[in-house]
Design a protein around this motif. Structure first.
Motif, PDB file in Angstrom:
ATOM      1  N   THR A  38       0.802  -1.231   0.000  1.00 33.27           N
ATOM      2  CA  THR A  38       0.000   0.000   0.000  1.00 33.27           C
ATOM      3  C   THR A  38       0.833   1.279   0.000  1.00 33.27           C
ATOM      4  N   GLN A  39       2.099   1.146  -0.294  1.00 33.11           N
ATOM      5  CA  GLN A  39       2.972   2.310  -0.528  1.00 33.11           C
ATOM      6  C   GLN A  39       4.265   1.790  -1.164  1.00 33.11           C
ATOM      7  N   GLY A  40       5.032   2.715  -1.751  1.00 32.66           N
ATOM      8  CA  GLY A  40       6.330   2.328  -2.289  1.00 32.66           C
ATOM      9  C   GLY A  40       7.271   1.961  -1.148  1.00 32.66           C
ATOM     10  N   VAL A  41       8.213   1.037  -1.443  1.00 35.92           N
ATOM     11  CA  VAL A  41       9.176   0.619  -0.412  1.00 35.92           C
ATOM     12  C   VAL A  41      10.570   0.563  -1.021  1.00 35.92           C
ATOM     13  N   GLY A  42      11.444   1.477  -0.581  1.00 34.45           N
ATOM     14  CA  GLY A  42      12.833   1.468  -1.051  1.00 34.45           C
ATOM     15  C   GLY A  42      13.514   0.175  -0.662  1.00 34.45           C
ATOM     16  N   ARG A  43      14.408  -0.318  -1.497  1.00 33.41           N
ATOM     17  CA  ARG A  43      15.156  -1.573  -1.320  1.00 33.41           C
ATOM     18  C   ARG A  43      14.277  -2.817  -1.489  1.00 33.41           C
ATOM     19  N   LEU A  97       0.371   2.613  10.686  1.00 37.69           N
ATOM     20  CA  LEU A  97       0.578   3.350   9.432  1.00 37.69           C
ATOM     21  C   LEU A  97      -0.694   4.013   8.911  1.00 37.69           C
ATOM     22  N   SER A  98      -1.843   3.613   9.490  1.00 40.52           N
ATOM     23  CA  SER A  98      -3.121   3.987   8.861  1.00 40.52           C
ATOM     24  C   SER A  98      -3.376   5.495   8.808  1.00 40.52           C
ATOM     25  N   THR A  99      -2.858   6.228   9.787  1.00 38.25           N
ATOM     26  CA  THR A  99      -3.155   7.666   9.771  1.00 38.25           C
ATOM     27  C   THR A  99      -2.023   8.473   9.120  1.00 38.25           C
ATOM     28  N   ALA A 100      -0.935   7.796   8.789  1.00 32.30           N
ATOM     29  CA  ALA A 100       0.212   8.511   8.199  1.00 32.30           C
ATOM     30  C   ALA A 100      -0.063   8.828   6.728  1.00 32.30           C
ATOM     31  N   PRO A 101       0.360  10.008   6.257  1.00 31.52           N
ATOM     32  CA  PRO A 101       0.218  10.283   4.817  1.00 31.52           C
ATOM     33  C   PRO A 101       1.119   9.335   4.020  1.00 31.52           C
ATOM     34  N   ARG A 102       0.800   9.222   2.742  1.00 34.16           N
ATOM     35  CA  ARG A 102       1.522   8.219   1.924  1.00 34.16           C
ATOM     36  C   ARG A 102       3.044   8.448   1.932  1.00 34.16           C
TER      37      ARG A 102
END
Ligand SMILES: NC(=O)c1ccc[n+]([C@@H]2O[C@H](COP(=O)([O-])OP(=O)(O)OC[C@H]3O[C@@H](n4cnc5c(N)ncnc54)[C@H](OP(=O)(O)O)[C@@H]3O)[C@@H](O)[C@H]2O)c1
Length: 268
Positions: free
Chosen positions: A153-158, A243-248
């Motif tokens: 549900t978001q990009g993940v580096g590495r 993570l639910s309330t954090a912006p993308r």
């Protein structure tokens, strides 16, 4: 671990389930849980010897049938053959579980391995869901389980490309849930956090705490037909809640930092 919700799968869907990636890890646990619920289970993966060992154990223990199909899902011809040979079976529940991940920076990755991951994690899933989805819709009932991940549900580096393959599956699942309303076909998205399987070693990640594959399979099959998404185990639930309330953009930072610590041993 069994309850009425899981044991009612045979009555709700029908006689046969098909599990991809059943030779190990989460897929083996799905197969066991389905066999325990009285369903015949078609076991699919590349390592035929492991599938036969599991088939024999499940057939002896639960008195069900477990046909074995050896197939490399990254190979279009083998995938075609799988779809053809299963035509004679009344498959009612599809668990698209086979998959693998890669870790490290994308530009240092072996591009052939990345393309192979795309074939297994996305192309094969698309073909399987279309093929069996058509049959289920025609029959007016069926179940599809898709393995997403907390990274979807978001990009993940590495782990940029692996996360993208899971985002593909996750997004397709959400759209199909809309399209399939009122058809009798249930679709569940499973989004685990780290799970104790061979996955981490193969992906070159080092996991800290992890859920067990048995918990993932059990919670998922309990949720099928009741929920749209399940995050099995307390770790996945806790991480998703945090993570639910954090912006993308912040989720990208946090998940990339977690992945950074899981791949610290890699120079790249
Ligand atoms: N473990 C985790 O931390 C975690 C977290 C979130 C999501 N997931 C997802 O959960 C699913 C299952 O992972 P797992 O943890 O159980 O991994 P695993 O223990 O490595 O098992 C992966 C399974 O996929 C099969 N597979 C891999 N490539 C294949 C191919 N080309 N053709 C056919 N089968 C193939 C493997 O069988 P063969 O090698 O015999 O072909 C094996 O049975 C994956 O989709 C993964 O992305 C895992």
């Amino acid at each position: 671990m069994q309850n009425d919700r899981v044991s009612g799968l045979l009555q709700r869907y029908g006689p046969y389930a098909l599990v991809t990636g059943a030779s190990e890890g989460i897929g083996s646990s799905f197969a066991e849980e389905l066999a325990r619920a009285g369903m015949n289970v078609v076991l699919v993966a590349r390592r035929e010897d492991r599938l036969h060992t599991l088939a024999k154990a499940l057939e002896d223990r639960y008195k069900v049938l477990c046909p074995v199909i050896k197939a490399d899902l990254s190979n279009a011809e083998e995938l075609d053959e799988l779809l053809q040979v299963t035509n004679s079976l009344e498959i009612c529940l599809l668990v698209c579980n086979a998959g693998f991940g890669t870790a490290g920076t994308f530009l240092n990755a072996d591009i052939q391995a990345e393309m192979n991951m795309l074939d297994v994690n996305c192309t094969a899933v698309t073909r399987l869901v279309h093929h069996f989805g058509c049959k289920f819709k025609h029959r007016g009932k069926g179940g599809v389980v898709l393995l997403s991940s907390i990274v979807a549900t978001q990009g993940v580096g590495r782990s940029a490309h692996y996360a993208a393959t899971k985002a593909y599956v996750h997004t397709m699942g959400e759209g199909l849930q809309q399209e399939w309303q009122g058809t009798g076909v249930d679709l569940l998205i499973v989004a685990p956090g780290p799970v104790e399987t061979g996955f981490a070693q193969r992906s070159n990640m080092r996991l800290g705490r992890a859920a067990t594959p048995e918990v993932v399979a059990h919670e998922s099959l309990k949720a099928l037909g009741r929920h749209r998404i399940v995050r099995p185990g307390w770790l996945a639930k806790g991480m998703a809640l945090a993570l639910s309330t954090a912006p993308r953009w912040l989720r990208v930072k946090i998940m990339s930092s977690i992945m950074g610590s899981m791949t610290q041993h890699l120079s790249r």
